[in-house]
Design a protein around this motif. Structure first.
Motif, PDB file in Angstrom:
ATOM      1  N   ARG A  46     -16.409  -9.588 -17.811  1.00  0.00           N
ATOM      2  CA  ARG A  46     -15.629  -8.316 -18.336  1.00  0.00           C
ATOM      3  C   ARG A  46     -16.540  -7.754 -19.790  1.00  0.00           C
ATOM      4  O   ARG A  46     -15.730  -7.149 -20.383  1.00  0.00           O
ATOM      5  CB  ARG A  46     -14.503  -9.109 -18.880  1.00  0.00           C
ATOM      6  CG  ARG A  46     -13.579  -9.313 -17.734  1.00  0.00           C
ATOM      7  CD  ARG A  46     -12.137 -10.102 -18.249  1.00  0.00           C
ATOM      8  NE  ARG A  46     -11.182  -9.946 -17.177  1.00  0.00           N
ATOM      9  CZ  ARG A  46     -10.061 -10.599 -17.409  1.00  0.00           C
ATOM     10  NH1 ARG A  46      -9.633 -11.285 -18.532  1.00  0.00           N
ATOM     11  NH2 ARG A  46      -9.264 -10.904 -16.387  1.00  0.00           N
ATOM     12  N   ARG A  51     -21.989  -6.766 -16.385  1.00  0.00           N
ATOM     13  CA  ARG A  51     -21.190  -7.144 -15.228  1.00  0.00           C
ATOM     14  C   ARG A  51     -21.712  -7.240 -13.917  1.00  0.00           C
ATOM     15  O   ARG A  51     -21.433  -8.074 -12.993  1.00  0.00           O
ATOM     16  CB  ARG A  51     -19.892  -6.204 -15.190  1.00  0.00           C
ATOM     17  CG  ARG A  51     -19.297  -5.963 -16.508  1.00  0.00           C
ATOM     18  CD  ARG A  51     -18.131  -5.339 -16.555  1.00  0.00           C
ATOM     19  NE  ARG A  51     -17.810  -4.292 -15.849  1.00  0.00           N
ATOM     20  CZ  ARG A  51     -17.956  -2.651 -16.799  1.00  0.00           C
ATOM     21  NH1 ARG A  51     -18.337  -3.081 -18.078  1.00  0.00           N
ATOM     22  NH2 ARG A  51     -17.954  -1.489 -16.165  1.00  0.00           N
ATOM     23  N   ARG A  58     -12.652 -12.913 -10.892  1.00  0.00           N
ATOM     24  CA  ARG A  58     -13.468 -12.196 -11.533  1.00  0.00           C
ATOM     25  C   ARG A  58     -14.210 -11.198 -10.475  1.00  0.00           C
ATOM     26  O   ARG A  58     -14.559  -9.973 -10.448  1.00  0.00           O
ATOM     27  CB  ARG A  58     -14.612 -12.964 -12.213  1.00  0.00           C
ATOM     28  CG  ARG A  58     -13.605 -13.391 -13.467  1.00  0.00           C
ATOM     29  CD  ARG A  58     -13.285 -12.250 -14.795  1.00  0.00           C
ATOM     30  NE  ARG A  58     -13.081 -12.724 -15.736  1.00  0.00           N
ATOM     31  CZ  ARG A  58     -11.842 -13.408 -16.217  1.00  0.00           C
ATOM     32  NH1 ARG A  58     -10.809 -13.391 -15.413  1.00  0.00           N
ATOM     33  NH2 ARG A  58     -11.720 -13.653 -17.500  1.00  0.00           N
TER      34      ARG A  58
END
Length: 270
Positions: free
Chosen positions: A104, A111, A124
């Motif tokens: 994040r 990322r 995620r």
């Protein structure tokens, strides 16, 4: 002086030096520090010390070293240099909670780096599939397709495939177009027909081979000889076939000569 330099490098590569000697060499020259930091046999105490080195590239080498312990990687993950964080994200020793936090991170390249780490959590991972940055979404799709190719993840459901086809990002759709061969035949055709509406020349060249004839034929005047050649070899429309049989491009004419209609009409000339 040159001989001493080369001897020091050989000593580092051979890992014959003690930790104290390696740290002394690292203090002498930043190039040596970087070399020591990236070696796969560098002692852990040396890596822990070099993680505090003033040179950012040395710290990045430590962050990417597979011998770097988890606590040191956790410390490096608290830094702001995104290229250090990318190295931390790609290190298999990085704790799972750190990877999830980096997934994040405000910088999109960090990322993206998290996608290759096996400790990235399922939640995620699928957050990155809907990341607002097109480069992250595209990298996610490329990674997902690699997993499909390796048969470690299932094929996309019709709903997932529909969502991929509706992506607003051209790079995302291009990656999908290059990988239609991984899908079952029915999904290949449906996806190719949908992507042909995209009107992007790169996408057309990748998907034309998988599209249905109804969707292929309207592209018979495409500037790409490859696109016209695929249509010439497969079309069942006799009028279109004869037009392509006399196409200015020899590749297209040869493709038309392979069309079953050419066998049915032996008097036709390529």
């Amino acid at each position: 002086m040159t001989r001493d330099w080369r001897a020091q490098r050989r000593e580092i590569r051979a890992q014959r030096a003690s930790p104290e000697r390696l740290l002394t060499l690292a203090q002498l020259d930043v190039t040596l520090a970087r070399l020591i930091a990236q070696q796969s046999r560098t002692p852990i105490p040396v890596l822990e010390d070099l993680a505090r080195h003033p040179d950012v590239f040395t710290r990045r080498k430590v962050a990417g070293n597979v011998r770097t312990p988890a606590d040191t990687l956790r410390t490096l993950a608290a830094q702001r240099r995104f290229h250090i964080l990318k190295a931390v994200a790609g290190n298999p020793n990085t704790p799972a909670d750190v990877i999830d936090d980096l997934a994040r991170h405000p910088h999109h390249t960090v990322r993206i780096a998290c996608l290759e780490n096996r400790t990235l959590s399922f939640n995620r991972y699928y957050e990155l599939a809907h990341d607002p940055h097109p480069a992250v979404q595209t990298a996610w799709l490329a990674h997902e397709l690699e997993l499909i190719r390796a048969k470690v993840t299932p094929l996309p459901t019709p709903g997932e495939l529909s969502e991929w086809l509706d992506s607003a990002h051209l790079t995302f759709r291009r990656v999908l177009a290059r990988s239609l061969h991984l899908l079952p035949p029915d999904q290949q055709t449906d996806a190719a027909d949908a992507l042909l509406d995209d009107n992007d020349p790169v996408i057309r060249e990748h998907v034309i081979l998988y599209a249905s004839e109804d969707q292929q034929n309207p592209h018979a005047r495409d500037p790409s000889p490859w696109v016209r050649g695929v249509i010439a070899a497969r079309t069942t429309d006799p009028d279109l076939y004869h037009v392509l049989l006399h196409d200015p491009d020899q590749h297209v004419r040869r493709a038309a000569a392979r069309n079953p209609q050419h066998t049915a009409h032996p008097g036709a000339h390529p």
